[in-house]
Design a protein around this motif. Sequence first.
Motif, PDB file in Angstrom:
ATOM      1  N   GLN A 130       0.848  -1.184   0.000  1.00 26.79           N
ATOM      2  CA  GLN A 130       0.000   0.000   0.000  1.00 26.79           C
ATOM      3  C   GLN A 130       0.890   1.241   0.000  1.00 26.79           C
ATOM      4  OE1 GLN A 130      -2.223  -0.401   3.615  1.00 26.79           O
ATOM      5  NE2 GLN A 130      -3.515  -2.044   2.816  1.00 26.79           N
ATOM      6  N   ILE A 131       0.539   2.193  -0.836  1.00 20.61           N
ATOM      7  CA  ILE A 131       1.277   3.456  -0.910  1.00 20.61           C
ATOM      8  C   ILE A 131       0.256   4.590  -0.896  1.00 20.61           C
ATOM      9  CG2 ILE A 131       2.813   4.891  -2.313  1.00 20.61           C
ATOM     10  CD1 ILE A 131       3.965   2.318  -3.470  1.00 20.61           C
ATOM     11  N   GLY A 132       0.545   5.600  -0.115  1.00 22.84           N
ATOM     12  CA  GLY A 132      -0.374   6.728  -0.044  1.00 22.84           C
ATOM     13  C   GLY A 132       0.368   8.057  -0.075  1.00 22.84           C
ATOM     14  N   LEU A 133      -0.307   9.060  -0.598  1.00 16.78           N
ATOM     15  CA  LEU A 133       0.241  10.416  -0.686  1.00 16.78           C
ATOM     16  C   LEU A 133      -0.889  11.373  -0.349  1.00 16.78           C
ATOM     17  CD1 LEU A 133       2.321  12.565  -1.611  1.00 16.78           C
ATOM     18  CD2 LEU A 133       1.470  12.212  -3.938  1.00 16.78           C
ATOM     19  N   ASN A 134      -0.589  12.329   0.521  1.00 16.77           N
ATOM     20  CA  ASN A 134      -1.572  13.312   0.908  1.00 16.77           C
ATOM     21  C   ASN A 134      -0.875  14.674   0.913  1.00 16.77           C
ATOM     22  OD1 ASN A 134      -3.766  14.653   1.914  1.00 16.77           O
ATOM     23  ND2 ASN A 134      -3.863  13.524   3.852  1.00 16.77           N
ATOM     24  N   GLY A 135      -1.525  15.674   0.365  1.00 18.50           N
ATOM     25  CA  GLY A 135      -0.903  16.990   0.330  1.00 18.50           C
ATOM     26  C   GLY A 135      -1.914  18.101   0.529  1.00 18.50           C
ATOM     27  N   LYS A 136      -1.410  19.230   1.014  1.00 22.58           N
ATOM     28  CA  LYS A 136      -2.264  20.389   1.241  1.00 22.58           C
ATOM     29  C   LYS A 136      -1.425  21.633   1.002  1.00 22.58           C
ATOM     30  CE  LYS A 136      -4.663  22.749   4.957  1.00 22.58           C
ATOM     31  NZ  LYS A 136      -4.893  22.768   6.386  1.00 22.58           N
ATOM     32  N   THR A 137      -1.985  22.570   0.270  1.00 25.61           N
ATOM     33  CA  THR A 137      -1.281  23.841   0.051  1.00 25.61           C
ATOM     34  C   THR A 137      -2.159  24.990   0.521  1.00 25.61           C
ATOM     35  OG1 THR A 137      -2.138  24.064  -2.204  1.00 25.61           O
ATOM     36  CG2 THR A 137      -0.024  22.953  -1.942  1.00 25.61           C
ATOM     37  N   GLY A 138      -1.554  26.092   0.772  1.00 27.19           N
ATOM     38  CA  GLY A 138      -2.255  27.278   1.268  1.00 27.19           C
ATOM     39  C   GLY A 138      -1.261  28.082   2.088  1.00 27.19           C
ATOM     40  N   ASP A 139      -1.718  28.610   3.247  1.00 19.99           N
ATOM     41  CA  ASP A 139      -0.807  29.318   4.137  1.00 19.99           C
ATOM     42  C   ASP A 139       0.290  28.371   4.624  1.00 19.99           C
ATOM     43  OD1 ASP A 139      -2.280  31.605   3.872  1.00 19.99           O
ATOM     44  OD2 ASP A 139      -3.436  31.297   5.721  1.00 19.99           O
ATOM     45  N   THR A 140      -0.087  27.099   4.781  1.00 19.69           N
ATOM     46  CA  THR A 140       0.865  26.080   5.208  1.00 19.69           C
ATOM     47  C   THR A 140       0.852  24.956   4.179  1.00 19.69           C
ATOM     48  OG1 THR A 140       0.382  26.569   7.520  1.00 19.69           O
ATOM     49  CG2 THR A 140       1.467  24.479   7.057  1.00 19.69           C
ATOM     50  N   ASP A 141       2.048  24.592   3.704  1.00 22.49           N
ATOM     51  CA  ASP A 141       2.159  23.454   2.788  1.00 22.49           C
ATOM     52  C   ASP A 141       2.463  22.212   3.614  1.00 22.49           C
ATOM     53  OD1 ASP A 141       1.760  25.117   0.653  1.00 22.49           O
ATOM     54  OD2 ASP A 141       3.903  25.344   0.206  1.00 22.49           O
ATOM     55  N   ARG A 142       1.731  21.152   3.314  1.00 26.41           N
ATOM     56  CA  ARG A 142       1.947  19.906   4.056  1.00 26.41           C
ATOM     57  C   ARG A 142       1.936  18.732   3.068  1.00 26.41           C
ATOM     58  NH1 ARG A 142      -1.397  17.484   9.210  1.00 26.41           N
ATOM     59  NH2 ARG A 142       0.070  15.781   9.566  1.00 26.41           N
ATOM     60  N   SER A 143       2.900  17.839   3.232  1.00 33.52           N
ATOM     61  CA  SER A 143       2.984  16.621   2.417  1.00 33.52           C
ATOM     62  C   SER A 143       3.154  15.429   3.351  1.00 33.52           C
ATOM     63  CB  SER A 143       4.186  16.673   1.474  1.00 33.52           C
ATOM     64  OG  SER A 143       4.081  17.773   0.603  1.00 33.52           O
ATOM     65  N   VAL A 144       2.404  14.379   3.047  1.00 34.63           N
ATOM     66  CA  VAL A 144       2.488  13.153   3.833  1.00 34.63           C
ATOM     67  C   VAL A 144       2.621  11.985   2.852  1.00 34.63           C
ATOM     68  CG1 VAL A 144       1.364  11.660   5.521  1.00 34.63           C
ATOM     69  CG2 VAL A 144       1.026  14.135   5.641  1.00 34.63           C
ATOM     70  N   ILE A 161       4.007 -13.880   9.215  1.00 41.39           N
ATOM     71  CA  ILE A 161       3.636 -12.599   8.620  1.00 41.39           C
ATOM     72  C   ILE A 161       4.760 -11.618   8.900  1.00 41.39           C
ATOM     73  CG2 ILE A 161       1.983 -10.708   8.588  1.00 41.39           C
ATOM     74  CD1 ILE A 161      -0.105 -12.675   9.695  1.00 41.39           C
ATOM     75  N   TRP A 162       5.284 -11.023   7.841  1.00 44.44           N
ATOM     76  CA  TRP A 162       6.260  -9.953   7.957  1.00 44.44           C
ATOM     77  C   TRP A 162       5.611  -8.691   7.422  1.00 44.44           C
ATOM     78  CZ3 TRP A 162       8.139 -14.500   5.380  1.00 44.44           C
ATOM     79  CH2 TRP A 162       8.986 -15.277   6.160  1.00 44.44           C
ATOM     80  N   TYR A 163       5.832  -7.593   8.111  1.00 43.64           N
ATOM     81  CA  TYR A 163       5.300  -6.340   7.588  1.00 43.64           C
ATOM     82  C   TYR A 163       6.203  -5.194   7.977  1.00 43.64           C
ATOM     83  CZ  TYR A 163       3.540  -5.003  12.193  1.00 43.64           C
ATOM     84  OH  TYR A 163       3.435  -4.652  13.510  1.00 43.64           O
ATOM     85  N   GLY A 164       6.102  -4.173   7.216  1.00 48.85           N
ATOM     86  CA  GLY A 164       6.821  -2.946   7.502  1.00 48.85           C
ATOM     87  C   GLY A 164       5.968  -1.775   7.058  1.00 48.85           C
ATOM     88  N   GLN A 165       6.088  -0.695   7.757  1.00 55.71           N
ATOM     89  CA  GLN A 165       5.329   0.486   7.358  1.00 55.71           C
ATOM     90  C   GLN A 165       6.139   1.728   7.696  1.00 55.71           C
ATOM     91  OE1 GLN A 165       1.632   0.017   9.422  1.00 55.71           O
ATOM     92  NE2 GLN A 165       2.303   1.157  11.204  1.00 55.71           N
ATOM     93  N   GLY A 166       5.852   2.759   6.965  1.00 59.26           N
ATOM     94  CA  GLY A 166       6.559   4.012   7.185  1.00 59.26           C
ATOM     95  C   GLY A 166       5.685   5.209   6.874  1.00 59.26           C
ATOM     96  N   ARG A 167       6.073   6.340   7.455  1.00 63.83           N
ATOM     97  CA  ARG A 167       5.344   7.578   7.219  1.00 63.83           C
ATOM     98  C   ARG A 167       6.345   8.710   7.220  1.00 63.83           C
ATOM     99  NH1 ARG A 167      -0.035   9.816   9.248  1.00 63.83           N
ATOM    100  NH2 ARG A 167       0.345  12.050   9.324  1.00 63.83           N
ATOM    101  N   TYR A 168       6.254   9.548   6.200  1.00 65.41           N
ATOM    102  CA  TYR A 168       7.088  10.729   6.139  1.00 65.41           C
ATOM    103  C   TYR A 168       6.139  11.927   6.066  1.00 65.41           C
ATOM    104  CZ  TYR A 168      10.211  14.280   4.321  1.00 65.41           C
ATOM    105  OH  TYR A 168      10.935  15.438   4.154  1.00 65.41           O
ATOM    106  N   ASP A 169       6.349  12.875   6.975  1.00 66.19           N
ATOM    107  CA  ASP A 169       5.458  14.041   7.082  1.00 66.19           C
ATOM    108  C   ASP A 169       6.335  15.293   7.013  1.00 66.19           C
ATOM    109  OD1 ASP A 169       3.404  15.794   7.631  1.00 66.19           O
ATOM    110  OD2 ASP A 169       2.643  14.622   9.328  1.00 66.19           O
ATOM    111  N   GLU A 170       5.981  16.197   6.130  1.00 64.77           N
ATOM    112  CA  GLU A 170       6.737  17.445   5.986  1.00 64.77           C
ATOM    113  C   GLU A 170       5.746  18.601   5.974  1.00 64.77           C
ATOM    114  OE1 GLU A 170       8.795  19.202   2.193  1.00 64.77           O
ATOM    115  OE2 GLU A 170      10.113  17.691   3.098  1.00 64.77           O
ATOM    116  N   GLN A 171       6.101  19.683   6.734  1.00 60.46           N
ATOM    117  CA  GLN A 171       5.225  20.837   6.806  1.00 60.46           C
ATOM    118  C   GLN A 171       6.071  22.087   6.712  1.00 60.46           C
ATOM    119  OE1 GLN A 171       2.265  20.559   9.862  1.00 60.46           O
ATOM    120  NE2 GLN A 171       2.147  22.775  10.105  1.00 60.46           N
ATOM    121  N   ASN A 172       5.663  23.021   5.854  1.00 60.67           N
ATOM    122  CA  ASN A 172       6.339  24.317   5.699  1.00 60.67           C
ATOM    123  C   ASN A 172       5.351  25.426   6.006  1.00 60.67           C
ATOM    124  OD1 ASN A 172       8.642  23.046   4.756  1.00 60.67           O
ATOM    125  ND2 ASN A 172       7.951  23.112   2.629  1.00 60.67           N
TER     126      ASN A 172
END
Length: 173
Positions: A130-144, A161-172
């Motif tokens: 599973q891969i996901g991307l979420n973004g928001k622009t405006g006064d604050t830019d946010r990418s997840v 069962i082997w699993y791995g997950q990750g999350r990268y969150d960036e906010q300007n």
Amino acid sequence: MLKEKFRVCRFTICLVMVIGSAEVLVADEVLLTNGSHLIGKVQGMEGGKLRLSTDYAGDIQIDASKIQGITTDRSLNALVGDGEASGTMSHDPEAGQQLDGTTVDLSQVSAIWAPDERHPNDPKWTTNIQIGLNGKTGDTDRSVFLGRADVHRDTDHNRMIWYGQGRYDEQNG
């Protein structure tokens, strides 16, 4: 001369049409304990159920305890007791169930499979990514960015069962 060529050509066309429209009859037969005969193609047997593919009812499952005999026109592999055997199967009312000319007790057959299919005791692997991307622009830019991967390995006796997950969150801003 022209008449002779036309006759040869006509004969060739007729021969091609007959051969092209001829259907190869490939059928296995399953004899049930109640005397019924089922015609189709044996797909395999696992977990006490024989899978038979038919033209008239699609794929059906038959309880192995209800089977008196199996006749196949192609070679199959079978787990018989603690060993493996392969060959064509045939049923004779006097000799019983035969597998490549050797008498076998159907109650001792725990699995049947085609030579080009997976051995029933081989582990089953499944994966999920599973891969996901979420973004928001405006006064604050946010990418997840999100990601997850699962790998499952199932055998008759265990499941891993082997699993791995990750999350990268960036906010300007």
